[in-house]
Design a protein around this motif. Structure first.
Motif, PDB file in Angstrom:
ATOM      1  N   ALA A 179       2.937 -49.406 -20.127  1.00  0.00           N
ATOM      2  CA  ALA A 179       3.150 -50.780 -20.611  1.00  0.00           C
ATOM      3  C   ALA A 179       2.123 -51.738 -20.026  1.00  0.00           C
ATOM      4  O   ALA A 179       1.813 -52.775 -20.631  1.00  0.00           O
ATOM      5  N   ALA A 180       1.562 -51.389 -18.868  1.00  0.00           N
ATOM      6  CA  ALA A 180       0.556 -52.256 -18.245  1.00  0.00           C
ATOM      7  C   ALA A 180      -0.666 -52.354 -19.159  1.00  0.00           C
ATOM      8  O   ALA A 180      -1.287 -53.415 -19.270  1.00  0.00           O
ATOM      9  N   ALA A 181      -0.996 -51.255 -19.837  1.00  0.00           N
ATOM     10  CA  ALA A 181      -2.158 -51.260 -20.743  1.00  0.00           C
ATOM     11  C   ALA A 181      -1.866 -52.083 -21.990  1.00  0.00           C
ATOM     12  O   ALA A 181      -2.781 -52.648 -22.589  1.00  0.00           O
ATOM     13  N   LEU A 182      -0.583 -52.146 -22.376  1.00  0.00           N
ATOM     14  CA  LEU A 182      -0.234 -52.939 -23.558  1.00  0.00           C
ATOM     15  C   LEU A 182      -0.301 -54.428 -23.233  1.00  0.00           C
ATOM     16  O   LEU A 182      -0.634 -55.253 -24.069  1.00  0.00           O
ATOM     17  N   ARG A 183       0.008 -54.759 -21.975  1.00  0.00           N
ATOM     18  CA  ARG A 183      -0.054 -56.169 -21.549  1.00  0.00           C
ATOM     19  C   ARG A 183      -1.478 -56.576 -21.233  1.00  0.00           C
ATOM     20  O   ARG A 183      -1.869 -57.709 -21.449  1.00  0.00           O
ATOM     21  N   ASN A 184      -2.240 -55.639 -20.682  1.00  0.00           N
ATOM     22  CA  ASN A 184      -3.568 -55.966 -20.185  1.00  0.00           C
ATOM     23  C   ASN A 184      -4.558 -54.888 -20.638  1.00  0.00           C
ATOM     24  O   ASN A 184      -4.680 -53.839 -20.015  1.00  0.00           O
ATOM     25  N   GLY A 185      -5.212 -55.166 -21.754  1.00  0.00           N
ATOM     26  CA  GLY A 185      -6.092 -54.188 -22.389  1.00  0.00           C
ATOM     27  C   GLY A 185      -7.173 -53.639 -21.473  1.00  0.00           C
ATOM     28  O   GLY A 185      -7.629 -52.502 -21.647  1.00  0.00           O
ATOM     29  N   SER A 186      -7.551 -54.415 -20.467  1.00  0.00           N
ATOM     30  CA  SER A 186      -8.643 -53.952 -19.612  1.00  0.00           C
ATOM     31  C   SER A 186      -8.203 -52.763 -18.745  1.00  0.00           C
ATOM     32  O   SER A 186      -9.032 -52.100 -18.122  1.00  0.00           O
ATOM     33  N   LEU A 187      -6.895 -52.496 -18.701  1.00  0.00           N
ATOM     34  CA  LEU A 187      -6.423 -51.348 -17.905  1.00  0.00           C
ATOM     35  C   LEU A 187      -6.477 -50.028 -18.675  1.00  0.00           C
ATOM     36  O   LEU A 187      -6.291 -48.960 -18.103  1.00  0.00           O
ATOM     37  N   ARG A 188      -6.747 -50.119 -19.966  1.00  0.00           N
ATOM     38  CA  ARG A 188      -6.719 -48.896 -20.792  1.00  0.00           C
ATOM     39  C   ARG A 188      -7.684 -47.835 -20.278  1.00  0.00           C
ATOM     40  O   ARG A 188      -7.341 -46.673 -20.153  1.00  0.00           O
ATOM     41  N   LYS A 189      -8.881 -48.289 -19.975  1.00  0.00           N
ATOM     42  CA  LYS A 189      -9.916 -47.353 -19.526  1.00  0.00           C
ATOM     43  C   LYS A 189      -9.517 -46.730 -18.174  1.00  0.00           C
ATOM     44  O   LYS A 189      -9.690 -45.538 -17.947  1.00  0.00           O
ATOM     45  N   THR A 190      -8.974 -47.591 -17.289  1.00  0.00           N
ATOM     46  CA  THR A 190      -8.530 -47.105 -15.978  1.00  0.00           C
ATOM     47  C   THR A 190      -7.469 -46.027 -16.164  1.00  0.00           C
ATOM     48  O   THR A 190      -7.505 -44.967 -15.526  1.00  0.00           O
ATOM     49  N   ILE A 191      -6.515 -46.300 -17.051  1.00  0.00           N
ATOM     50  CA  ILE A 191      -5.425 -45.345 -17.264  1.00  0.00           C
ATOM     51  C   ILE A 191      -5.968 -44.055 -17.883  1.00  0.00           C
ATOM     52  O   ILE A 191      -5.579 -42.952 -17.496  1.00  0.00           O
TER      53      ILE A 191
END
Ligand code: URA
Length: 206
Positions: A179-191
């Motif tokens: 859900a963190a990636a859905l709130r904050n797109g910049s975390l997608r790559k990290t995830i």
């Protein structure tokens, strides 16, 4: 025997049942006890308990926070928006949700999707420990800070995500919650990178 609020498909269900709903024998007694559990306040609000899904022989276990609305309706973990993203991440490392065991720290939906309380997490911990004992995964990825705190109570997710730690013979990888990636797109790559770490770790332990 099928208990009164037994919300899963019973043992001996037809083979063509959707694989999400197939419950392997090692889980049947545990899932029934979860379905009947009155141990905390969350029991009052649930439609269905959400014990977990996936094979009892999975090498990888994913542990999230708690069911949301969709999960509460279906009795299955990660079947809402976060689940879609999670499935995408799993696919990116060549896995599907049917290859991994997925569960949460609490098995009932917290009202209005609030954070699970410490006493609710404690009340549910015996179930999680049983699941870990049954599946005996080589790798556990914690999704979000609540499951992370079981192994790393004093750490910050931003500091230890994606790091592999050996604890009691298992490899634990703290990860951001999908859900963190859905709130904050910049975390997608990290995830995504952290999922690659899961893949690497599974390959190394083959
Ligand atoms: N978020 C979680 O932590 N678990 C679920 O099952 C769904 C959303």
């Amino acid at each position: 025997m099928i208990t009164e609020n037994w919300n899963q498909i019973p043992i001996g269900a037809p083979e063509d049942l959707h694989p999400f709903y197939r419950i392997e024998q090692p889980f049947t007694d545990l899932y029934k006890r979860i379905a009947d559990c009155p141990a905390c306040e969350l029991a009052r609000f649930r439609s269905k308990t959400v014990p977990g899904s996936g094979p009892s022989t999975s090498k990888l276990m994913l542990i999230g926070e708690g069911p949301g609305q969709r999960e509460d309706e279906l009795g299955l973990p990660f079947v809402g928006r976060s689940g879609k993203f999670l499935e995408k991440m799993l696919l990116s490392i060549g896995l599907s949700r049917h290859d991994v065991y997925i569960t949460n720290v609490v098995k009932c939906r917290p009202p209005a999707n609030r954070d699970p309380l410490t006493q609710e997490i404690s009340a549910c911990d015996n179930f999680l420990q049983e699941q870990i004992a049954i599946v005996n995964p080589t790798v556990i990825a914690t999704l979000g800070r609540f499951s992370m705190s079981i192994w790393f109570p004093n750490e910050k997710i931003s500091q230890i995500h994606g790091e592999v730690k050996k604890i009691d013979g298992r490899l634990i990888i703290p990860m951001y919650h999908p859900a963190a990636a859905l709130r904050n797109g910049s975390l997608r790559k990290t995830i995504q990178d952290d999922f690659l770490k899961i893949k690497e770790t599974l390959n190394e332990t083959k």
